[in-house]
Motif scaffolding. Structure first.
Motif, PDB file in Angstrom:
ATOM      1  N   LEU A  17       0.826  -1.198   0.000  1.00 61.61           N
ATOM      2  CA  LEU A  17       0.000   0.000   0.000  1.00 61.61           C
ATOM      3  C   LEU A  17       0.870   1.262   0.000  1.00 61.61           C
ATOM      4  N   VAL A  18       1.941   1.264   0.753  1.00 55.49           N
ATOM      5  CA  VAL A  18       2.867   2.403   0.794  1.00 55.49           C
ATOM      6  C   VAL A  18       3.527   2.570  -0.584  1.00 55.49           C
ATOM      7  N   ILE A  19       3.943   1.464  -1.164  1.00 55.00           N
ATOM      8  CA  ILE A  19       4.564   1.522  -2.501  1.00 55.00           C
ATOM      9  C   ILE A  19       3.564   2.060  -3.515  1.00 55.00           C
ATOM     10  N   PHE A  20       2.338   1.615  -3.467  1.00 50.79           N
ATOM     11  CA  PHE A  20       1.312   2.085  -4.392  1.00 50.79           C
ATOM     12  C   PHE A  20       1.057   3.577  -4.214  1.00 50.79           C
ATOM     13  N   ILE A  21       0.982   4.032  -2.948  1.00 53.50           N
ATOM     14  CA  ILE A  21       0.742   5.455  -2.676  1.00 53.50           C
ATOM     15  C   ILE A  21       1.919   6.291  -3.187  1.00 53.50           C
ATOM     16  N   TYR A  25       1.700   9.058  -6.000  1.00 49.98           N
ATOM     17  CA  TYR A  25       2.178  10.414  -5.745  1.00 49.98           C
ATOM     18  C   TYR A  25       3.212  10.818  -6.791  1.00 49.98           C
ATOM     19  N   PHE A  26       4.116   9.927  -7.115  1.00 48.22           N
ATOM     20  CA  PHE A  26       5.150  10.210  -8.122  1.00 48.22           C
ATOM     21  C   PHE A  26       4.511  10.489  -9.486  1.00 48.22           C
ATOM     22  N   VAL A  27       3.561   9.642  -9.864  1.00 47.93           N
ATOM     23  CA  VAL A  27       2.879   9.830 -11.150  1.00 47.93           C
ATOM     24  C   VAL A  27       2.114  11.149 -11.132  1.00 47.93           C
ATOM     25  N   TYR A  28       1.461  11.472 -10.009  1.00 44.80           N
ATOM     26  CA  TYR A  28       0.711  12.724  -9.894  1.00 44.80           C
ATOM     27  C   TYR A  28       1.631  13.933 -10.041  1.00 44.80           C
ATOM     28  N   GLU A  33       4.974  17.073 -16.216  1.00 44.17           N
ATOM     29  CA  GLU A  33       6.262  17.090 -16.918  1.00 44.17           C
ATOM     30  C   GLU A  33       6.300  16.002 -17.988  1.00 44.17           C
ATOM     31  N   PHE A  34       5.797  14.849 -17.645  1.00 46.59           N
ATOM     32  CA  PHE A  34       5.753  13.734 -18.600  1.00 46.59           C
ATOM     33  C   PHE A  34       4.875  14.092 -19.797  1.00 46.59           C
TER      34      PHE A  34
END
Length: 142
Positions: A17-21, A25-28, A33-34
């Motif tokens: 769950l932490v990895i998914f969050i 967050y990183f994708v958000y 920029e992407f």
């Protein structure tokens, strides 16, 4: 199935769950920029394609201009050939005309000499002198 249940513990689910969050967050954070990079590349590609099309259009127009210039040059060349031939014919005619005039003048001189021998001394002497002077002058021009 029991082994899977043993592996899936609350701690593992919490880690996932932490990895998914973190991933969300990183994708958000990086999505703008992407997106900018992807669409920027697309814009550059579209601009490049637009430039290529514009260059192709310019090249096509230049080729058309070159073709029209080539046709005009060919027409001018043919016209120049016709004028050259006409000038050569005119020179031949002029040369023949000059020869004819000389023959006529010599014949006229001979007639005046004949009339002069018959005893006409007045205007025939002046005409004889004028024709002789003219023929001499023409002979020195050539």
């Amino acid at each position: 199935m029991d082994k899977i249940a043993e592996l899936v513990t609350g701690e593992a689910v919490l880690q996932w769950l932490v990895i998914f969050i973190l991933l969300a967050y990183f994708v958000y954070k990086e999505y703008p920029e992407f997106k900018r990079r992807v669409t920027g590349g697309t814009k550059r590609e579209l601009e490049g394609e637009s430039r290529e099309k514009e260059m192709e259009t310019r090249i096509r127009k230049l080729e058309e201009r070159l073709d029209s210039i080539e046709k005009k040059l060919l027409n001018d060349y043919h016209s120049l050939e016709i004028l050259t031939r006409s000038e050569q014919e005119d020179k031949k005619l002029l040369s023949a005309s000059l020869e004819e005039r000389e023959i006529i003048m010599r014949a006229l001189l001979a007639l005046i000499d004949g009339v002069h021998e018959l005893g006409a001394n007045g205007p025939t002497t002046a005409a004889h002198d004028e024709i002789t002077a003219y023929l001499t002058k023409q002979a020195h021009r050539v």
